[in-house]
Design a protein around this motif. Structure first.
Motif, PDB file in Angstrom:
ATOM      1  N   LEU A 101       0.827  -1.210   0.000  1.00 51.16           N
ATOM      2  CA  LEU A 101       0.000   0.000   0.000  1.00 51.16           C
ATOM      3  C   LEU A 101       0.861   1.260   0.000  1.00 51.16           C
ATOM      4  N   HIS A 102       2.055   1.145   0.553  1.00 50.23           N
ATOM      5  CA  HIS A 102       2.943   2.310   0.641  1.00 50.23           C
ATOM      6  C   HIS A 102       3.483   2.743  -0.719  1.00 50.23           C
ATOM      7  N   ARG A 103       3.286   1.925  -1.745  1.00 49.40           N
ATOM      8  CA  ARG A 103       3.749   2.282  -3.088  1.00 49.40           C
ATOM      9  C   ARG A 103       2.712   3.143  -3.824  1.00 49.40           C
ATOM     10  N   GLY A 104       1.553   3.329  -3.217  1.00 41.28           N
ATOM     11  CA  GLY A 104       0.520   4.165  -3.818  1.00 41.28           C
ATOM     12  C   GLY A 104       0.517   5.554  -3.202  1.00 41.28           C
ATOM     13  N   ALA A 105      -0.650   6.194  -3.237  1.00 46.15           N
ATOM     14  CA  ALA A 105      -0.776   7.547  -2.695  1.00 46.15           C
ATOM     15  C   ALA A 105      -0.582   7.526  -1.177  1.00 46.15           C
ATOM     16  N   LEU A 106       0.181   8.511  -0.692  1.00 45.44           N
ATOM     17  CA  LEU A 106       0.444   8.621   0.736  1.00 45.44           C
ATOM     18  C   LEU A 106      -0.179   9.905   1.281  1.00 45.44           C
ATOM     19  N   PRO A 107      -0.637   9.915   2.524  1.00 46.34           N
ATOM     20  CA  PRO A 107      -0.540   8.812   3.486  1.00 46.34           C
ATOM     21  C   PRO A 107      -1.590   7.734   3.245  1.00 46.34           C
ATOM     22  N   VAL A 108      -1.277   6.524   3.671  1.00 44.12           N
ATOM     23  CA  VAL A 108      -2.250   5.438   3.717  1.00 44.12           C
ATOM     24  C   VAL A 108      -2.981   5.557   5.050  1.00 44.12           C
ATOM     25  N   LYS A 109      -4.298   5.752   4.995  1.00 39.56           N
ATOM     26  CA  LYS A 109      -5.072   5.990   6.221  1.00 39.56           C
ATOM     27  C   LYS A 109      -5.977   4.785   6.496  1.00 39.56           C
ATOM     28  N   LEU A 110      -5.753   4.131   7.625  1.00 40.80           N
ATOM     29  CA  LEU A 110      -6.442   2.883   7.943  1.00 40.80           C
ATOM     30  C   LEU A 110      -7.011   2.932   9.355  1.00 40.80           C
ATOM     31  N   LEU A 145      -1.271  15.895  10.324  1.00 42.68           N
ATOM     32  CA  LEU A 145      -1.758  14.521  10.430  1.00 42.68           C
ATOM     33  C   LEU A 145      -1.832  14.094  11.902  1.00 42.68           C
ATOM     34  N   ASP A 146      -0.819  14.482  12.685  1.00 44.43           N
ATOM     35  CA  ASP A 146      -0.848  14.202  14.121  1.00 44.43           C
ATOM     36  C   ASP A 146      -2.060  14.869  14.756  1.00 44.43           C
ATOM     37  N   ALA A 147      -2.258  16.161  14.413  1.00 44.39           N
ATOM     38  CA  ALA A 147      -3.379  16.913  14.971  1.00 44.39           C
ATOM     39  C   ALA A 147      -4.707  16.322  14.514  1.00 44.39           C
ATOM     40  N   GLU A 148      -4.793  15.912  13.249  1.00 40.31           N
ATOM     41  CA  GLU A 148      -6.023  15.331  12.732  1.00 40.31           C
ATOM     42  C   GLU A 148      -6.466  14.128  13.566  1.00 40.31           C
ATOM     43  N   LEU A 149      -5.534  13.211  13.805  1.00 41.57           N
ATOM     44  CA  LEU A 149      -5.886  12.007  14.549  1.00 41.57           C
ATOM     45  C   LEU A 149      -6.329  12.324  15.977  1.00 41.57           C
ATOM     46  N   ILE A 150      -5.631  13.244  16.628  1.00 45.13           N
ATOM     47  CA  ILE A 150      -6.016  13.617  17.986  1.00 45.13           C
ATOM     48  C   ILE A 150      -7.408  14.240  17.991  1.00 45.13           C
ATOM     49  N   ILE A 151      -7.671  15.126  17.033  1.00 47.12           N
ATOM     50  CA  ILE A 151      -8.983  15.783  16.946  1.00 47.12           C
ATOM     51  C   ILE A 151     -10.083  14.763  16.686  1.00 47.12           C
ATOM     52  N   LEU A 152      -9.822  13.785  15.813  1.00 45.89           N
ATOM     53  CA  LEU A 152     -10.832  12.756  15.526  1.00 45.89           C
ATOM     54  C   LEU A 152     -11.162  11.948  16.772  1.00 45.89           C
TER      55      LEU A 152
END
Length: 424
Positions: A101-110, A145-152
């Protein structure tokens, strides 16, 4: 009077069974945590319940309690050393790398949800089998991205009605500044009066000593050097950007310079959610950035960040606050037939209702009308459909509002449409 079990077996020590009605709260919590993730573009991933032992030894850290004391391990007939997964990040990263998955668009969000296993001393809020919902964003080094995850995570807790939780925040530096801090911390710790096992930990991962919960150790740590005083300019700037984004989003946090959490792979942003209503087991979730984990397990450089929130702990926190979750009744319509012919006909109506998306149940087992209506009341249904011999002769069904008690006949041919309209 003490109830005796009718079974020879019971759940293993430190585990639990989820059964109704309590299971409805767990489902509601899983849904609330995952909903913001799905809206933010995170796709679902599911990994095996067991992995190679070495994955966790490398990824989680050979010096952690999880690896040294708490993993459930087994040897297969073919000689493979496996472990029940004690956490989710290493498994998810392994799966993403294996699938390229890392060979495609990044970031990979799972995002993921499942059970995890640790051999711990059972107590309230700490089990040997526990449930988590987690999220990982792989392949991007970005404070947003760090802030996004914390906010979610904060938004998920708030959507449940949880309010008395606190967010603890720290930075653990990176490969540039961590070694200097590590050396300074080791010099400080070596001068303390510590037991042999802790002294060994100083040489392997001194940051883990800061996480020691024993009061005798914590007293000696009062003057310990702190990572925040040793951060390089890059890490300082990164951490400040995370803090600014959280503040702009209305997310309150507390700086905790001693926060290290229990896993070795964290770098830079590290955070934990705690709830003071839970006593000793106050952590309800947490996570952080792990920019070097991919290389640790044999992959390419893949800076990443993620978290895991405890479903069990979140349910306990909700109960500590007295928050009652609104769980929708599992039944909208309850069908009550009187007689064999009515039973056959009404079962057909029941099937049609379900195919239209209506939650419906049936008076199974040949119950009499009185007992069947009691079951209808207990089911939480809004309407009961009653069909007897006279109704069959007139080709109608009695539709009864179980709240008001009002009842009216509806033609059999249109009962599904009428019920759908009433429930819309």
């Amino acid at each position: 009077m003490t109830k005796t079990s009718v079974s020879t077996f019971s759940a293993p020590k430190g585990t639990y069974d989820l059964i109704p009605p309590d299971s409805a709260d767990f489902l509601a919590v899983r849904e609330a945590i995952s909903a913001p993730l799905r809206r933010a573009g995170y796709g679902y991933v599911e990994t095996p319940g067991f992995e190679q032992v070495e994955l966790f030894a490398r990824g989680v850290g050979a010096s952690t309690d999880i690896v040294t004391k708490e993993m459930y391990t087994l040897t297969t007939k073919g000689g493979d050393e496996l472990a029940l997964r004690p956490e989710g990040t290493a498994s998810v990263l392994r799966a993403a790398l294996q699938a390229n998955l890392h060979r495609g668009a990044l970031p990979v969000k799972l995002w993921y949800s499942g059970s995890y296993y640790r051999y711990e001393r059972p107590q309230a809020g700490r089990y040997r089998h526990f449930s988590q919902v987690g999220a990982e964003a792989l392949g991007a080094e970005d404070p947003a991205l760090d802030a996004e995850l914390i906010i979610l995570a904060v938004d998920a807790y708030r959507s449940l009605g949880l309010s008395d939780f606190r967010l603890l925040l720290n930075s653990l530096g990176d490969a540039e500044c961590r070694p200097r801090y590590r050396a300074a911390l080791q010099d400080f710790l070596r001068a303390l009066d510590l037991d042999e096992a802790t002294r060994e930990r100083i040489e392997i991962n001194p940051l883990r000593v800061l996480d020691d919960k024993r009061e005798a150790v914590q007293r000696q740590l009062a003057g310990a050097p702190l990572m925040r005083d040793h951060l390089c300019e890059g890490c300082k700037s990164y951490h400040e950007q995370v803090r600014e984004l959280l503040t702009a989003a209305g997310v309150a946090f507390e700086d905790d310079p001693k926060l290290v959490r229990g896993l070795d792979y964290y770098t830079r942003t590290t955070f934990e959610f705690v709830h003071d209503g839970l006593g000793a087991q106050s952590a309800i979730g947490g996570g952080g950035r792990y920019d070097g984990l991919s290389e640790m397990i044999g992959g390419p450089a893949l800076p990443s960040v993620g978290w895991a929130l405890g479903v069990d702990r979140t349910v306990l926190a909700l109960r500590a606050e007295g928050v009652a979750l609104e769980t929708r009744s599992s039944t909208d319509v309850y069908a009550v037939p009187v007689g064999e012919e009515a039973r056959r006909v009404l079962f057909g109506v029941l099937t049609e209702l379900r195919r239209c998306g209506i939650a419906a149940d049936f008076a199974y087992g040949g119950k009499g009308l009185k007992n069947a209506m009691k079951s209808a009341g207990r089911s939480g249904a809004r309407y009961a459909l009653v069909l007897g011999e006279r109704d069959l002769a007139e080709s109608v069904v009695q539709v009864k509002d179980l709240d008001s008690g009002e009842q009216s006949p509806v033609p059999l041919s249109s009962v599904v449409e009428v019920v759908r309209a009433k429930l819309s």
